[in-house]
Enzyme design. Structure first.
Site, short mmCIF file in Angstrom:
data_model
loop_
_atom_site.label_atom_id
_atom_site.label_comp_id
_atom_site.label_asym_id
_atom_site.label_seq_id
_atom_site.Cartn_x
_atom_site.Cartn_y
_atom_site.Cartn_z
N GLY A 103 0.63 -1.04 0.11
CA GLY A 103 -0.10 -0.06 0.12
C GLY A 103 0.71 1.15 0.01
N ARG A 151 16.71 -1.92 -2.77
CA ARG A 151 16.35 -3.06 -2.45
C ARG A 151 17.51 -4.08 -2.79
NH1 ARG A 151 9.87 -3.47 -3.97
NH2 ARG A 151 9.09 -2.39 -2.17
#
Length: 505
Positions: free
Chosen positions: A87, A332
Site C-alpha cells: 500500500g 532493495r
C-alpha cells in the site's frame, strides 16, 4: 480448429532464453485466427486482471467515454497481488511534500530509479510515470483511499515521497477502486481465466478466449467463451513470482525453498500468451527480492511494512559480528544481497536482525501485531537482546554507540546512510527487534511496451494492434532493481495510459 489457424509462425524470443521459457510454461490453450470462430459475446473494452493497473484502466476508460468496459479476474477474489502489497505510493511534488517542506521533482524521482536500475531502466517510461503519478494518486483519493498523515523515505529514494494506506496494504486502494468501477458501470467477472487471443486477418487482436467457472489450481472442463472486442484488450495480469519453474529458469537460486510475498495467482500465463503473439521479452532474469521480509512468517506478513517504516531510524545487525553490514535504506537489491551474505561459521543462513527503539517503532500500527504474533520481540535491555539472538555483546554496544553519534551529527561514515529521517531517533532501550531474510517479491521482466502502453511486436518492430499492457506483466521499466513504492504509480499510470490510448485509437 485446423492446424492452419495456429499461430506457429510466431517464433518468439530467438536467442533470448526461448528454450528455458518453453520448458517452464504451464499448459495453455492456443490463440487462433478469427476464421470460423463463433462469438459468444461482444464488449467494447476488455481488461484481463483486477489489480491496480486493471482497475485504474477501467475507471479511466469510462471517464474517457467508454460505455461497455469489462474486467476479467481468474481468481475467486478481486485485486490480485495488488490487494496484498504494502500500500505504498510514491509521487513527486505532492501536497504532503509541500506541507512538510520537502523539495522534489519529476527528474529527481526518475534519477533515483535510474540509479537503482543500474543503467538499464527505461527512462522514457519512468519519466512518463513520474509526470502522471500525481494524477494516479488523485484518482485513489477521489474514490476514497485513505493514507497515513505522514510521508516515508524508502530505500533508494533521495527524499520522503511515499504515501501509505491507513490499512498498510494495497487493499486500501484496490477496494475503493473496485467499488468505483461498479458504481460507474464497469462489468466485473471473477473465476474467468484468460486462455488466448483471437486475431483478425492482419494479426490484430480482435477478441479473447475465456475459461468460465474456473477454479485456480484445478484441472476442470468448464466452458470456453469467445469474446469479441470492439476497441482493444488491456493485459494487466501481473508478474510470475509464483511460477517456480519460470523463475528458476532465469535464476536457478530461486527454488521452491525461497519464500514469496505474492498471491498464488501470480503465475504469468498472460505474459506467455503475449510472447506467443510476438511480444518482446525484456529483463526476465531480473527478479527482485524484498529485503524487509521475515523468515518467521509467510507471505508479505506484518514484518514487511513494519521494517519498511522503521529502516530509516534502525540498525541492521549481523548476528555473527554484532556489527552493521549495510546501509539500511539502500535500494532493495543492495540490501537483499547484503542480507543473503549473513552466514554462520558453517556457511548456513543466519538471518540478521533489525533493532529499533520501541518509542519510535510503536508509531507504526504493525508494531503491536509483530509482537503479538511472535514475529518480533521487545527487550528492556541490550544484554537481554544480545543473549536472545546470541550476538556478541561488546561489539554490539560499540556499534550502537557509534550509530547514535551518526544520528547526532547527521552523518554516517560507515555506510553513507541518509540520516535525515533518523534525526533525534537514537537506538535506546526498550528495543523492538525483527529478523530479516529476503523473499521473492517483484518481477522486473515482462513484455515490452511504449509510453502509450502499446505492446511491441518483435517481428515488425511496430505495435500489435488492439493489444495494450500495464503493470508487472510488462518489463524493462525499472531495470535491475525497482525502488519500493514505485509499483503502484507505475501500474495505475500505465493502466490509465492504456485506457487513453484505446479511446484515441
Amino acid at each position: 480448429m485446423s492446424t492452419n489457424n495456429l499461430l506457429g509462425r510466431r517464433n518468439f524470443i530467438k536467442g533470448i532464453g526461448a528454450a528455458s521459457i518453453a520448458i517452464a510454461a504451464p499448459a495453455m490453450a492456443i490463440s487462433e485466427k478469427t476464421d470460423g470462430v463463433e462469438w459468444d459475446k461482444e464488449v467494447e473494452i476488455l481488461i484481463v486482471g483486477s489489480g491496480f493497473a486493471g482497475l485504474a484502466a477501467a475507471i479511466e476508460a469510462t471517464r474517457q467515454g467508454a460505455k461497455d468496459v469489462h474486467i476479467f479476474e481468474k481468481m475467486s477474489y478481486y485485486g490480485g497481488n495488488s490487494a496484498i502489497n504494502g500500500g505504498l505510493f510514491a509521487a513527486p511534488q505532492t501536497p504532503m511534500q509541500k506541507k512538510e517542506g520537502i523539495k522534489d521533482s519529476v527528474d529527481t524521482m526518475v534519477q533515483d530509479q535510474v540509479n537503482a536500475g543500474r543503467g538499464i531502466a527505461d527512462v522514457a517510461l519512468l519519466d512518463h510515470i513520474a509526470k502522471h503519478a500525481m494524477e494516479a494518486l488523485q484518482m485513489t483519493l477521489d474514490v476514497g483511499a485513505e493514507y497515513h498523515p505522514y510521508l516515508q523515505q524508502l530505500g533508494g529514494h533521495s527524499v520522503a515521497r511515499t504515501y501509505q494506506t491507513t490499512v498498510s496494504c494495497g487493499a486500501g486502494i484496490t477496494q475503493p477502486l473496485l467499488e468505483e468501477c461498479r458504481k460507474i458501470g464497469v462489468h466485473t467477472h471473477n473465476r474467468t481465466k484468460f486462455e488466448g487471443f483471437i486475431l483478425g486477418q492482419n494479426d490484430e487482436v480482435i477478441g479473447v478466449k475465456m475459461h468460465d467457472n474456473y477454479y485456480f489450481g484445478e484441472d476442470q472442463p468448464g466452458k470456453t467463451s469467445n469474446i469479441r472486442v470492439k476497441r482493444g484488450v488491456i493485459m494487466a495480469t501481473g508478474g510470475f513470482a509464483q511460477n517456480i519453474d519460470l523463475r528458476m529458469s532465469q535464476d536457478p537460486t530461486l527454488t521452491a525453498e525461497v519464500g514469496c510475498t505474492n498471491a498464488p495467482g501470480a503465475t504469468g500465463e498472460g505474459m506467455y500468451q503475449m510472447f506467443r503473439l510476438g511480444a518482446v521479452p525484456v529483463h526476465l532474469a531480473h527478479i527482485q527480492s524484498g529485503p524487509w521480509a521475515s523468515p518467521d512468517e509467510g507471505g508479505f506478513g506484518y514484518v514487511s511494512n513494519y521494517s519498511i517504516y522503521n529502516f530509516p531510524h534502525s540498525i541492521a545487525i549481523n548476528r555473527l559480528t554484532g556489527q552493521r553490514f549495510m546501509n539500511e535504506i539502500a535500494d532493495r537489491k543492495t540490501r537483499a544481497d547484503a542480507e543473503l551474505n549473513c552466514r554462520d561459521a558453517k556457511g548456513d543462513a543466519l538471518p540478521p536482525i533489525l533493532i529499533t527503539s520501541y518509542k519510535d517503532s510503536k508509531k507504526h500500527p504493525n508494531t503491536k501485531k509483530v509482537i503479538k504474533y511472535n514475529v518480533g520481540w521487545k527487550f528492556d535491555s541490550i544484554e537481554d537482546l544480545a543473549k536472545h539472538f546470541e550476538v556478541p555483546l561488546t561489539p554490539l554496544k560499540q556499534q550502537i554507540g557509534e550509530y547514535n553519534e551518526y544520528v547526532k551529527t547527521q552523518n554516517d561514515p560507515q555506510f553513507g546512510k541518509n540520516m535525515t529521517e533518523a534525526k533525534g531517533k537514537f537506538i535506546e532501550a526498550p528495543f523492538t527487534v525483527v529478523r530479516l531474510w529476503p523473499k521473492v517479491h517483484y518481477c522486473q521482466g515482462g513484455v515490452q511496451i511504449n509510453t502509450k502502453a502499446e505492446v511491441k511486436d518483435s517481428l515488425t518492430g511496430k505495435s500489435i494492434k488492439g493489444l495494450y499492457a500495464a503493470g508487472e506483466v510488462t518489463g524493462g521499466i525499472h531495470g535491475v532493481s525497482r525502488l519500493g513504492s514505485c509499483s503502484i504509480p507505475e501500474c495505475m499510470v500505465m493502466g490509465m495510459t492504456a485506457a487513453r490510448s484505446i479511446m484515441k485509437a
